[in-house]
Design an enzyme around this catalytic site. Sequence first.
Site, PDB file in Angstrom:
ATOM      1  N   CYS A   1      46.616 -26.747 -70.479  1.00  0.00           N
ATOM      2  CA  CYS A   1      47.381 -25.999 -70.437  1.00  0.00           C
ATOM      3  C   CYS A   1      47.933 -26.157 -68.940  1.00  0.00           C
ATOM      4  O   CYS A   1      48.790 -25.348 -68.268  1.00  0.00           O
ATOM      5  CB  CYS A   1      47.006 -24.707 -70.216  1.00  0.00           C
TER       6      CYS A   1
ATOM      7  N   HIS B   1      52.393 -17.838 -74.298  1.00  0.00           N
ATOM      8  CA  HIS B   1      52.055 -19.409 -73.948  1.00  0.00           C
ATOM      9  C   HIS B   1      52.387 -20.330 -74.415  1.00  0.00           C
ATOM     10  O   HIS B   1      51.696 -20.996 -75.433  1.00  0.00           O
ATOM     11  CB  HIS B   1      50.357 -18.734 -73.670  1.00  0.00           C
TER      12      HIS B   1
ATOM     13  N   HIS C   1      50.066 -18.638 -63.901  1.00  0.00           N
ATOM     14  CA  HIS C   1      50.241 -18.512 -65.153  1.00  0.00           C
ATOM     15  C   HIS C   1      49.745 -17.444 -66.089  1.00  0.00           C
ATOM     16  O   HIS C   1      50.459 -17.837 -67.178  1.00  0.00           O
ATOM     17  CB  HIS C   1      48.359 -19.902 -65.505  1.00  0.00           C
TER      18      HIS C   1
END
Lengths: 201, 383
Positions: free
Chosen positions: B146, B310, B276
């Site tokens: 990620c 996400h 994040h």
Amino acid sequence: MTASYHIESHCRITEGRISKDGKSLFESAETEFSAFIKSAYKALEINYSKFFKMDSLSKLALVAAEMLLLDEHEKNMALVFSNKAGSLDTDRKHQHSIQDPDGYYPSPAVFVYTLPNICMGEISIRHGLFSENSFFICNRFRADDLFDYTNSLLGMQKAEKVLCGWIDFDLGKYDAFLYVVAKNGTFIHSKESINHLYQTQ
Amino acid sequence: MSEVYLSHNTIVSNYGFDSLAAVTNIMQEQSSLQLIEDPSILSKPVCTSRVNTEQLQEAVALLDPREPYTRLEQLLIVSLAKTIQASGLSLNERVGLLISTTKGNIDVLDAKSPFPKERAYLHTLGEKVKTFFGFHHEAMVLSNACVSGVLAIAVAKRFIHQGKYDHVFVVAGDLVTKFILSGFNAFQALSDAPCKPYDKNRVGINIGEVGTSVLVTKDSHALAKESVVLLGEASCNDANHISGPSRTGEGLFRSIGSAMKQAGVSAVDIDCISAHGTATVFNDEMESIAFNRAHLQDAPINSLKGYIGHTLGASGLVETIVGMHSLHQNTLFCSKGFEALGVSQPLNVIHKTTQKPLNTFLKTASGFGGCNTAAIFKKVTSQ
């Protein structure tokens, strides 16, 4: 001005053989990867129980890194890996576990390995490396991109050394070629010497 | 070394097919997350953000495709076509292509996919995009969990500094698939309500889908009005756990420190943080510790996951692009879903979209494998 770097050491694992700096460390007639890597793990006296939980790509990477980092004191070492198959071997396992509603059993322990960079995380944990990890996917070993990227990391002082190379596991076939690039070493760090080592070792 | 800029950009998302559609809605605090019931991806309802399939196919058809493309290839091609066109660049030997993805065409492994399983090899995805546009060089593909989207920007800059390219088009994407949802669901991390990063009543993560692209260039004449300079970037591993973040935020803390050192800035110079913020307890807590260790607890901070979920290998890039627009609009974007602090360390989470003069922002990302990346960007003021 571009500083010149060197290849300090290198390791190759393929077709039943493990070698470091051109010297054979382990050979086996075992054709199946999991049996081969397990017998290598024992013969090379690697003592790391997490090994047995890993997928094939991480096992391959961990053993190759172990050969190069066992006596290494430099911890500011970046990891730049590449391969062709990514994490497809484990991807197929996860896909198999979700394909049919009747046999639906996805496992977190499998799913976490469906990323190629996990093998670099395993090496970072094993050797206490708080450094950069980058994983590139290419259809073949590409020395030029590894060369440029490694020079960039060293030139920007993002790392003192770089562990880089190729770690591929696909359909039972395995090929690992890792090398350490540092200020000092045996071979000049160049595209030619990287390719030469990959093709001859 | 010469400066490296982020310039023309495109976000293909549930909001629409350009960055403006996403930025305008985010400015108005509009989420694109929706509760979807689709047994082909998960046996229970899931809160997600997906690109409209019909509109995507129409957009691809306008580009005159010569062969069938997978859904992800369509997302990447539609996004990149707009960015390339806006740049006006010809794709010669000085122009590179870098693709950021975690899982690529993973949906072709499903027995029902009309595409051959070989399409799951990530280099094939690179070849399809390269060939469609006629790039001179082979595509580079970065797959680093990620952090891929932010790390890809750093990678592009480094290849430019090494003299390999003058310009690199970075394109990022991942799909909402059964493969991904079943995995996150097995971790019991998925939420069926919009996620609430940093909030004490957080409910877990949402997975979203975008195709997004940006031109990374050293040419100060190739800039869009929302361009930024990449001042510094770094990526550090936690060396702690493959699926859980460090309890001390070690890798993220080190990444931020290294990026700041390279950028020549300190904590007081950071006007805002695009973090994040996946809205899992472990991630959010780790970030709060790392930001406090870096003395960034007072910097206004948001997570954009409450808007688009996400988006995996695209998340770092799409959030950077929104951050570019945030700087140029002099607007702090509300961290959607946040009400009351639910981490152990103080954070200045943005409650409400607010006008404020902005120059510099920090983008961070963290991912499986213990990886973390931080990058610091500065607004380019009109010349």
